[in-house]
Design a protein around this motif. Structure first.
Motif, mmCIF file in Angstrom:
data_model
loop_
_atom_site.group_PDB
_atom_site.id
_atom_site.type_symbol
_atom_site.label_atom_id
_atom_site.label_comp_id
_atom_site.label_asym_id
_atom_site.label_seq_id
_atom_site.Cartn_x
_atom_site.Cartn_y
_atom_site.Cartn_z
ATOM 1 N N SER A 171 0.720 -1.463 0.032
ATOM 2 C CA SER A 171 0.260 0.108 -0.303
ATOM 3 C C SER A 171 1.004 1.630 0.064
ATOM 4 O O SER A 171 2.538 1.706 0.447
ATOM 5 C CB SER A 171 -1.060 0.593 1.785
ATOM 6 O OG SER A 171 -0.101 0.440 2.045
ATOM 7 N N LEU A 172 0.108 2.577 -0.671
ATOM 8 C CA LEU A 172 0.989 3.345 -0.569
ATOM 9 C C LEU A 172 1.562 4.423 1.251
ATOM 10 O O LEU A 172 2.263 4.592 1.258
ATOM 11 C CB LEU A 172 0.449 4.723 -0.998
ATOM 12 C CG LEU A 172 1.021 6.385 -0.752
ATOM 13 C CD1 LEU A 172 2.134 6.043 -1.318
ATOM 14 C CD2 LEU A 172 -0.512 7.400 -1.520
ATOM 15 N N PRO A 173 0.722 3.460 2.078
ATOM 16 C CA PRO A 173 1.200 4.282 3.373
ATOM 17 C C PRO A 173 2.358 2.985 3.617
ATOM 18 O O PRO A 173 3.265 3.691 4.260
ATOM 19 C CB PRO A 173 0.095 3.863 4.695
ATOM 20 C CG PRO A 173 -1.349 3.782 2.993
ATOM 21 C CD PRO A 173 -0.735 3.804 1.773
ATOM 22 N N GLU A 188 1.487 15.022 2.595
ATOM 23 C CA GLU A 188 0.338 16.025 3.824
ATOM 24 C C GLU A 188 1.104 14.784 5.069
ATOM 25 O O GLU A 188 0.120 15.586 5.960
ATOM 26 C CB GLU A 188 -0.912 15.002 2.890
ATOM 27 C CG GLU A 188 -1.676 15.629 1.795
ATOM 28 C CD GLU A 188 -3.032 14.801 1.816
ATOM 29 O OE1 GLU A 188 -3.140 15.580 1.262
ATOM 30 O OE2 GLU A 188 -3.107 13.672 1.818
ATOM 31 N N GLN A 189 1.441 13.751 4.950
ATOM 32 C CA GLN A 189 2.360 12.805 5.948
ATOM 33 C C GLN A 189 3.555 13.704 6.518
ATOM 34 O O GLN A 189 3.905 13.215 7.673
ATOM 35 C CB GLN A 189 2.819 11.361 5.798
ATOM 36 C CG GLN A 189 1.709 11.044 5.403
ATOM 37 C CD GLN A 189 0.187 10.724 5.699
ATOM 38 O OE1 GLN A 189 0.656 10.270 6.905
ATOM 39 N NE2 GLN A 189 -1.047 11.239 4.890
ATOM 40 N N GLU A 247 -0.900 10.936 -7.348
ATOM 41 C CA GLU A 247 -0.819 10.078 -5.662
ATOM 42 C C GLU A 247 -0.217 10.028 -4.379
ATOM 43 O O GLU A 247 -0.471 10.433 -3.260
ATOM 44 C CB GLU A 247 -1.783 9.508 -6.066
ATOM 45 C CG GLU A 247 -2.597 8.084 -4.681
ATOM 46 C CD GLU A 247 -3.506 7.029 -4.902
ATOM 47 O OE1 GLU A 247 -3.306 6.584 -4.165
ATOM 48 O OE2 GLU A 247 -3.478 7.157 -5.830
ATOM 49 N N THR A 248 0.418 9.263 -4.618
ATOM 50 C CA THR A 248 2.284 9.358 -3.655
ATOM 51 C C THR A 248 2.624 10.594 -3.456
ATOM 52 O O THR A 248 2.706 10.196 -2.244
ATOM 53 C CB THR A 248 3.328 8.146 -5.379
ATOM 54 O OG1 THR A 248 2.726 7.275 -5.055
ATOM 55 C CG2 THR A 248 5.110 8.161 -3.954
ATOM 56 N N ARG A 284 1.738 13.419 -2.805
ATOM 57 C CA ARG A 284 0.608 14.549 -2.372
ATOM 58 C C ARG A 284 0.566 13.037 -0.989
ATOM 59 O O ARG A 284 0.287 14.106 -0.028
ATOM 60 C CB ARG A 284 -0.728 14.099 -2.656
ATOM 61 C CG ARG A 284 -1.681 14.605 -1.764
ATOM 62 C CD ARG A 284 -3.297 14.414 -2.644
ATOM 63 N NE ARG A 284 -3.389 15.912 -3.678
ATOM 64 C CZ ARG A 284 -3.286 16.844 -3.412
ATOM 65 N NH1 ARG A 284 -4.210 17.346 -1.851
ATOM 66 N NH2 ARG A 284 -3.816 17.795 -4.008
ATOM 67 N N TYR A 285 0.174 12.067 -0.920
ATOM 68 C CA TYR A 285 0.331 11.406 0.562
ATOM 69 C C TYR A 285 1.732 11.621 0.933
ATOM 70 O O TYR A 285 0.958 12.161 2.280
ATOM 71 C CB TYR A 285 -0.333 10.509 0.224
ATOM 72 C CG TYR A 285 0.327 9.292 0.757
ATOM 73 C CD1 TYR A 285 -1.094 9.376 1.897
ATOM 74 C CD2 TYR A 285 1.511 8.460 2.160
ATOM 75 C CE1 TYR A 285 -0.766 7.964 3.570
ATOM 76 C CE2 TYR A 285 0.812 8.129 3.339
ATOM 77 C CZ TYR A 285 0.024 7.917 3.588
ATOM 78 O OH TYR A 285 -0.172 7.112 4.760
#
Length: 355
Positions: free
Chosen positions: A200-202, A251-252, A244-245, A247-248
């Motif tokens: 997953s991305l996370p 954000e973290q 998407e990668t 941005r995530y």
């Protein structure tokens, strides 16, 4: 006054101008010891007029080396040599951060201790060649890291951060771009793990975030920055959904309260700066083929807080003065970018010398 010449806050500091010298590999260190060349103090001192210098990529451990004659920050001898660099820059009133660069699979056994196999998130061989003491060599199949090994690499980054502060650096930058180990974990094309660091991305972002947390625990967030370069695709790196990668990932970053986010963008039509700048509360450093005018426009329009220059800074030690006076610029000599010695390193003339 040109906006490039105005002060700006960055983490714990106020930079005297908005010009940042980009991290650039120069391959002048001792190849066996990773100790910076005695010329390094002169090279960085000449460019201390920058608001901020970010050093060449420096390996946090011997296993992080990816190119011939690149420096480290994992031995006492290396720390002492870097102290001469930071002293020289501070004597000129400059600020300097050390960039930590673990190359991961972009390496070769001849560069690593005991002819070790380069490590990576997954055993996927990259295309291309790497520069070694005997010339260009094909990149090899890396060894996939075991889950239990990853904590040790994160600890290497933390210790390297401690060493950087001992050497007098004003802060540290995590190199999470250019297809090196952090980006190898982040990108779907190089990470095929099925543990907590893959899938997953996370999970794929976990390595970068844990490394940053370790660096922040050692130095404080206001002395730590990160460099990313979405869709640069250097060193055979690619991601299935880069917007998407990234941005995530950005954000973290909020809980870490980092000093800055350094974003270099090349050859993509998507406006990553427009997407990422509003997501980050600290200083936003924009890089990637800027000129004096395009950098000033980005700052005036609020799209960045500081502008990062690479080869122009390499060739023009007094770049802030040249920009302020609209003076001619030296042309970078690409043939000497990575060659040993003073030529193309410390011999570019300043305006005073030219006059």
């Amino acid at each position: 006054m040109n906006i490039l010449s105005t002060p700006t806050p960055l983490g714990r500091y106020t930079l005297r101008n908005r010009l940042v010298m980009a991290p650039m590999t120069r391959s002048r260190a001792d190849n066996d010891t990773g100790v910076p060349s005695p010329l390094a103090a002169t090279y960085y001192r000449q460019r201390a007029g920058a608001g901020l210098i970010i050093t060449e990529g420096t390996q946090p451990s011997a296993m992080g080396k990816g190119y011939v004659r690149t420096p480290g920050i994992h031995s006492a001898e290396q720390v002492q040599a870097w102290k001469e660099v930071t002293d020289a820059v501070h004597a000129q009133g400059g600020r300097i951060f050390l960039q930590l660069m673990h190359c991961g699979r972009i390496s070769h056994p001849s560069l690593l201790p005991d002819q070790a196999t380069p490590v990576a998130p997954s055993a996927i061989q990259p295309a291309g060649k790497v520069f070694t003491a005997s010339g260009p060599q094909d990149l090899v199949m890396p060894r996939a890291l075991m889950t239990a090994e990853i904590a040790g690499i994160i600890a290497d980054y933390r210790l390297a951060t401690r060493h950087a502060l001992e050497a007098g650096f004003d802060g540290v930058e995590l190199h999470a771009a250019s297809g090196y180990l952090p980006e190898q974990f982040l990108s779907s094309g190089t990470n095929q793990r099925n543990d907590q660091y893959g899938g997953s991305l996370p999970n794929r972002a976990r390595f970068i975030l844990e490394v940053l947390a370790a660096m922040v625990a050692e130095a404080g967030g206001d002395l730590v920055g990160i460099k990313i370069a979405p869709e640069m695709n250097f060193n055979d790196i690619h991601d299935a959904a880069p917007q998407e990668t990234y941005r995530y990932l950005v954000e973290q970053l909020s809980p870490l309260k980092l000093a800055y986010l350094h974003v270099a963008v090349y050859k993509t039509e998507f406006d990553y700066h427009g997407m990422l700048r509003p997501l980050f509360a600290g200083a936003y450093l924009q890089g990637g083929g800027l000129s004096r005018d395009s950098a000033a426009a980005a700052l005036e329009e609020g799209r960045a807080d500081a502008a990062v220059f690479g080869s122009l800074y390499l060739a023009n030690p007094d770049l802030p003065q040249r920009f302020l006076q609209d003076a001619p610029l030296n042309t970078p000599d690409r043939d000497s970018f990575f060659s040993p010695g003073a030529q193309g390193y410390t011999d570019y003339p300043s305006l005073e010398q030219t006059a």
